[in-house]
Design a protein around this motif. Sequence first.
Motif, short mmCIF file in Angstrom:
data_model
loop_
_atom_site.label_atom_id
_atom_site.label_comp_id
_atom_site.label_asym_id
_atom_site.label_seq_id
_atom_site.Cartn_x
_atom_site.Cartn_y
_atom_site.Cartn_z
N LEU A 117 -15.59 4.09 12.11
CA LEU A 117 -14.37 3.37 12.51
C LEU A 117 -14.41 1.92 12.08
CD1 LEU A 117 -13.59 4.68 16.12
CD2 LEU A 117 -12.39 5.20 13.98
N ILE A 118 -15.54 1.25 12.28
CA ILE A 118 -15.65 -0.16 11.93
C ILE A 118 -15.61 -0.35 10.41
CG2 ILE A 118 -17.16 -2.18 11.99
CD1 ILE A 118 -18.15 -1.19 14.73
N ASP A 120 -14.36 1.67 8.23
CA ASP A 120 -13.04 2.08 7.75
C ASP A 120 -12.05 0.92 7.83
OD1 ASP A 120 -11.14 4.01 6.80
OD2 ASP A 120 -10.35 4.15 8.83
N CYS A 121 -12.12 0.15 8.90
CA CYS A 121 -11.24 -1.00 9.07
C CYS A 121 -11.49 -2.04 7.97
CB CYS A 121 -11.44 -1.63 10.44
SG CYS A 121 -10.41 -3.08 10.73
N GLY A 122 -12.75 -2.42 7.78
CA GLY A 122 -13.07 -3.44 6.79
C GLY A 122 -12.73 -3.01 5.38
N THR A 124 -10.56 -0.72 4.45
CA THR A 124 -9.11 -0.60 4.32
C THR A 124 -8.46 -1.95 4.08
OG1 THR A 124 -9.03 1.36 5.75
CG2 THR A 124 -6.97 0.12 5.48
N LEU A 125 -8.91 -2.98 4.79
CA LEU A 125 -8.33 -4.31 4.62
C LEU A 125 -8.64 -4.88 3.23
CD1 LEU A 125 -8.99 -5.88 8.13
CD2 LEU A 125 -6.83 -5.00 7.22
N GLY A 234 -6.17 3.65 3.74
CA GLY A 234 -7.32 4.02 4.55
C GLY A 234 -8.33 4.87 3.82
N THR A 237 -9.44 7.11 7.99
CA THR A 237 -8.37 7.42 8.93
C THR A 237 -7.05 6.81 8.49
OG1 THR A 237 -8.50 5.45 10.36
CG2 THR A 237 -10.14 7.20 10.72
N TRP A 240 -5.36 2.43 10.51
CA TRP A 240 -5.08 1.07 10.04
C TRP A 240 -3.80 1.04 9.21
CZ3 TRP A 240 -8.01 -0.87 13.38
CH2 TRP A 240 -9.26 -0.33 13.65
N ASP A 241 -3.51 2.11 8.48
CA ASP A 241 -2.25 2.18 7.73
C ASP A 241 -1.05 2.19 8.67
OD1 ASP A 241 -2.52 2.30 4.77
OD2 ASP A 241 -3.92 3.91 5.24
#
Length: 296
Positions: A117-118, A120-122, A124-125, A234, A237, A240-241
């Motif tokens: 999860l963590i 994936d966020c970084g 994705t950004l 993403g 996941t 974030w999108d």
Amino acid sequence: MFVLRELIKVTYVPLMLGGFLTAALYAVAGGYGFGALLVLLLLAIGISFALERLVPYERQWNQDRGDSWRDVLHAFVNEGANASSVALLPLIVAIVPGFDIWPTDWPMWGQLFLAILIADCGITLVHYASHFYPILWRFHAVHHSVKRMYGFNGLMKHPLHQAIETVGGTCPLILMGIPLDVATLLAFAIAIQLLLQHSNVDVKIGVLRYVLALSPLHRFHHIKRPVEGDVNFGLFTTVWDRMLGTAVYDAERRFSSSDLGIGKEPDYPNGYLAQLIRPFKAPSKTEAAVPNQPVE
């Protein structure tokens, strides 16, 4: 054979993602060594290639276009870099001051889930920014130059862009004090997800499309037309999108090679070394434009 193909379409994603991650967790917990993860990854690649030919989304995408060995080189270099990064993790953690707040008392699967999860966020950004800042786009464009989508495309990245994504995804984890075995499992999970996200298997994902960034969604991201392809960033996941307002899906949409590539650079280099050099060459007026804006 028809029944088998329909069964594969429904079970491919759950079995590949759930099955291989479960096997990886058992391999690490059982002390079989990280070499076992390499064997599992090679097995996953073999299964991916086999089922892309048995149940293809687009048969033409299984045909070599003088790009197969290039993609193998990308995969070899980038996965080698990933392995090196994981091997250096103890040194990095020792050098970089952190908060030592990683929940080591959680079960291994819970720690892996948190890491995914963590990261994936970084990632994705960074991916999102790479479509809106020309300097990042020049390196990310290597990935978007593909004219067919199949498993290995996920590993086709410029090494510098992969390094930037890796930093974006792992910095929070390093600061939290992620253990080596969890970081190794994360690297394995990313490799499996990239296989699935770019797969040419004609899958039916049902409600999973609301949660996971799989190939039926990611094909929209590879549309060559500006703005239209700036969606579904993403890695793991769609969370974030949805927050960014970039989640897109249309079950009726079909894709072919004519939809893929880089609209502004139809003659983007196809060779491995040429792709490594391309971002360093002076951009033309068209290439220097902000990536997501049409050029008059």
